[in-house]
Design a protein around this motif. Structure first.
Motif, short mmCIF file in Angstrom:
data_model
loop_
_atom_site.label_atom_id
_atom_site.label_comp_id
_atom_site.label_asym_id
_atom_site.label_seq_id
_atom_site.Cartn_x
_atom_site.Cartn_y
_atom_site.Cartn_z
N LEU A 87 0.83 -1.20 0.00
CA LEU A 87 0.00 0.00 0.00
C LEU A 87 0.86 1.26 0.00
O LEU A 87 0.56 2.24 -0.70
N ASP A 88 1.95 1.23 0.76
CA ASP A 88 2.84 2.40 0.78
C ASP A 88 3.48 2.64 -0.58
O ASP A 88 3.67 3.79 -1.00
N ALA A 89 3.82 1.57 -1.26
CA ALA A 89 4.44 1.72 -2.58
C ALA A 89 3.50 2.37 -3.58
O ALA A 89 3.94 3.04 -4.52
N GLN A 90 2.19 2.18 -3.38
CA GLN A 90 1.19 2.76 -4.28
C GLN A 90 0.77 4.16 -3.86
O GLN A 90 0.05 4.84 -4.61
N ASP A 91 1.18 4.60 -2.71
CA ASP A 91 0.73 5.87 -2.13
C ASP A 91 1.41 7.05 -2.82
O ASP A 91 2.63 7.21 -2.75
N ILE A 92 0.63 7.92 -3.44
CA ILE A 92 1.19 9.07 -4.14
C ILE A 92 1.74 10.12 -3.17
O ILE A 92 2.48 11.02 -3.59
N SER B 244 2.33 6.27 7.51
CA SER B 244 2.34 5.27 6.45
C SER B 244 1.44 4.10 6.83
O SER B 244 1.03 3.94 7.98
N PHE B 245 1.15 3.27 5.84
CA PHE B 245 0.39 2.05 6.12
C PHE B 245 1.23 1.08 6.96
O PHE B 245 0.68 0.31 7.75
N GLN B 246 2.54 1.15 6.81
CA GLN B 246 3.39 0.33 7.67
C GLN B 246 3.33 0.79 9.12
O GLN B 246 3.40 -0.03 10.04
N ASP B 247 3.18 2.09 9.35
CA ASP B 247 2.94 2.58 10.71
C ASP B 247 1.70 1.90 11.30
O ASP B 247 1.71 1.41 12.43
N VAL B 248 0.63 1.93 10.52
CA VAL B 248 -0.64 1.39 10.99
C VAL B 248 -0.51 -0.11 11.25
O VAL B 248 -1.02 -0.64 12.25
N ARG C 141 -8.51 11.48 0.85
CA ARG C 141 -8.62 10.14 0.26
C ARG C 141 -7.66 9.17 0.94
O ARG C 141 -8.03 8.05 1.29
N LYS C 142 -6.43 9.60 1.15
CA LYS C 142 -5.48 8.73 1.85
C LYS C 142 -5.90 8.54 3.30
O LYS C 142 -5.80 7.43 3.85
#
Length: 426
Positions: free
Chosen positions: A14-19, A409-413, A331-332
């Motif tokens: 998900l982080d890799a796709q995050d603009i 980040s999604f990794q944080d979550v 959105r994010k």
């Protein structure tokens, strides 16, 4: 939420796709106990420091050093008009016209200034409507304002409380209470997002209902500005104010924003507490008696700009603008919060142990999830802190978690979900 997965690999995907992923590097992330970056989920209390903040303030120090008083007119960004450099971005931030916003003072000061103008009680129309359990600053401000007009707070202030067994307010119940109060209701002042539960109120519906009974409608946007996509002008809100140190990352005790609908832009007859900086600039320096307010929200200014806090705020606002504004950030934010909710609900804890008291519908919340922990709440909070997860504790037993789209980040979550799972299996 069913498409989410709880694994580190999925979060990395998900982080890799995050603009917006590169914006994280534009902030200073506090280290955790192990010296690595912490998981900072406390932006609803104090946002992180933008790396651009120091240079922004240093520029003003340099101009002060080099120019002295002439910095008001000949600095890199002349201080005489410094607050104006924040107007356009602030208007976009809250969905307003430029004439409707100004940056000045701090939040509670601005709330008082606005209530002087927009709480004008009479013998029969004197009630104020607010949410029960509002942040103490709002409670104290309203208590003092009604006393200022000779009313008893217990009589004049009406507090909205959830239905029995529920944690948040229903819009239809707010509307019903407004209709019930009718022509006794002078002013409505709610938090755009409740600090404790994280509930986002339907501000457009509340404004419509309030105006239908002849009331003035305002909002404290401390937890909404920089969190929600706001449209204050289109929602027909009368007035609002917000701080800038939470989701807007503008430093502890940072400056504040004010919104006043354009219908009041040319109303010199409105009672207000006047100051020199709110006076018509065409003859401000003639130093004459007789206050003539500037048009729009700027007419509520008291003093000249707080240059150093505003410099930080300008640098922070620039990041919001560069990211594409609140529509992109929101959105994010919705996806981050949904992922956090997925991970927490995946623990399958009974409600007797832990509840998410924030509404589940994305439109009814910001990025914050409030966890009501019925057993060992403080122990859980301390356990998370030991894992490098910086959250927020609210008495008596709520942990607030706020994944902010600019730097979380999604990794944080995912790390939070893993820590919670670890807590259960100790």
């Amino acid at each position: 939420m069913t498409s989410f997965q709880p694994t580190p690999d999925f979060a990395a995907h998900l982080d890799a796709q995050d603009i917006l992923r590169d914006f994280r590097s534009r902030f200073h992330i506090p280290p955790g106990p192990d010296g690595q970056e912490s998981v900072y989920l406390c932006g609803n209390s104090l946002g992180l420091m933008p790396k651009a903040a120091r240079a922004a303030v240093e520029q003003e120090f340099a101009d002060w050093e080099r120019l002295g008083v002439e910095g008001h007119f000949h600095g890199t960004s002349p201080w005489m008009h410094y607050h104006e450099t924040l107007t356009e971005a602030s208007a976009r931030l809250v969905g307003a016209k430029p004439v409707e916003v100004v940056v000045m003072n701090n939040l509670t000061t601005n709330l008082h200034l606005l209530l002087i103008s927009f709480y004008r009680p009479t013998a029969t129309r004197y009630k104020v409507l607010m949410e029960g359990g509002a942040f103490p600053s709002d409670q104290y401000a309203l208590e003092s304002q009604v006393k200022l007009h000779g009313f008893a707070p217990d009589d004049a202030i009406v507090e909205l409380v959830p239905r029995s067994g529920e944690h948040t307010l229903r819009t239809e119940d707010i509307e019903a209470k407004i209709q019930e109060l009718g022509d006794s209701l002078a002013t409505i002042i709610l938090g755009g997002v409740n600090y404790y539960t994280g509930q986002a109120f339907d501000m457009a519906a509340i404004a419509r209902a309030g105006h239908a009974v002849g009331a003035i409608v305002g909002f404290d946007l401390a937890h909404a500005a920089g969190n929600l996509e706001l449209q204050l002008h289109d929602w027909d809100v009368d007035f609002a104010c917000w701080c800038t140190y939470k989701y807007l990352n503008s430093g502890p005790g940072g400056t504040s924003g004010v919104y006043v609908h354009e219908r009041f832009a040319n109303r010199p007859d409105l009672p207000r507490l006047a100051g020199w900086w709110g006076h018509d600039p065409s003859d401000r320096f003639q130093m004459k008696k007789g206050f003539r307010p500037m048009a729009g929200a700027a007419g509520w200014q008291l003093s000249n700009a707080q240059i150093f806090p505003m410099a930080i705020h300008r640098a922070a606002l620039a990041l919001v603008e560069e990211a594409g504004g609140m529509a992109v950030l929101r959105r994010k934010s919705e996806q981050l919060t949904a992922y956090l909710e997925f991970l927490i609900r995946g623990l399958n804890l009974p409600a007797s142990r832990l509840e998410i008291i924030t509404p589940q519908r994305p439109e009814a919340r910001g990025c914050q999830l409030s966890l009501l922990v019925h057993q060992q709440g403080r122990e859980l909070f301390d356990f998370l802190a030991a894992k490098g997860i910086i959250a927020d504790w609210r008495e008596p037993n709520v942990i607030r978690l706020a994944p902010v789209p600019l730097y979380n980040s999604f990794q944080d979550v995912q790390r939070v979900g893993a820590a919670l799972a670890g807590w259960l299996t100790r």
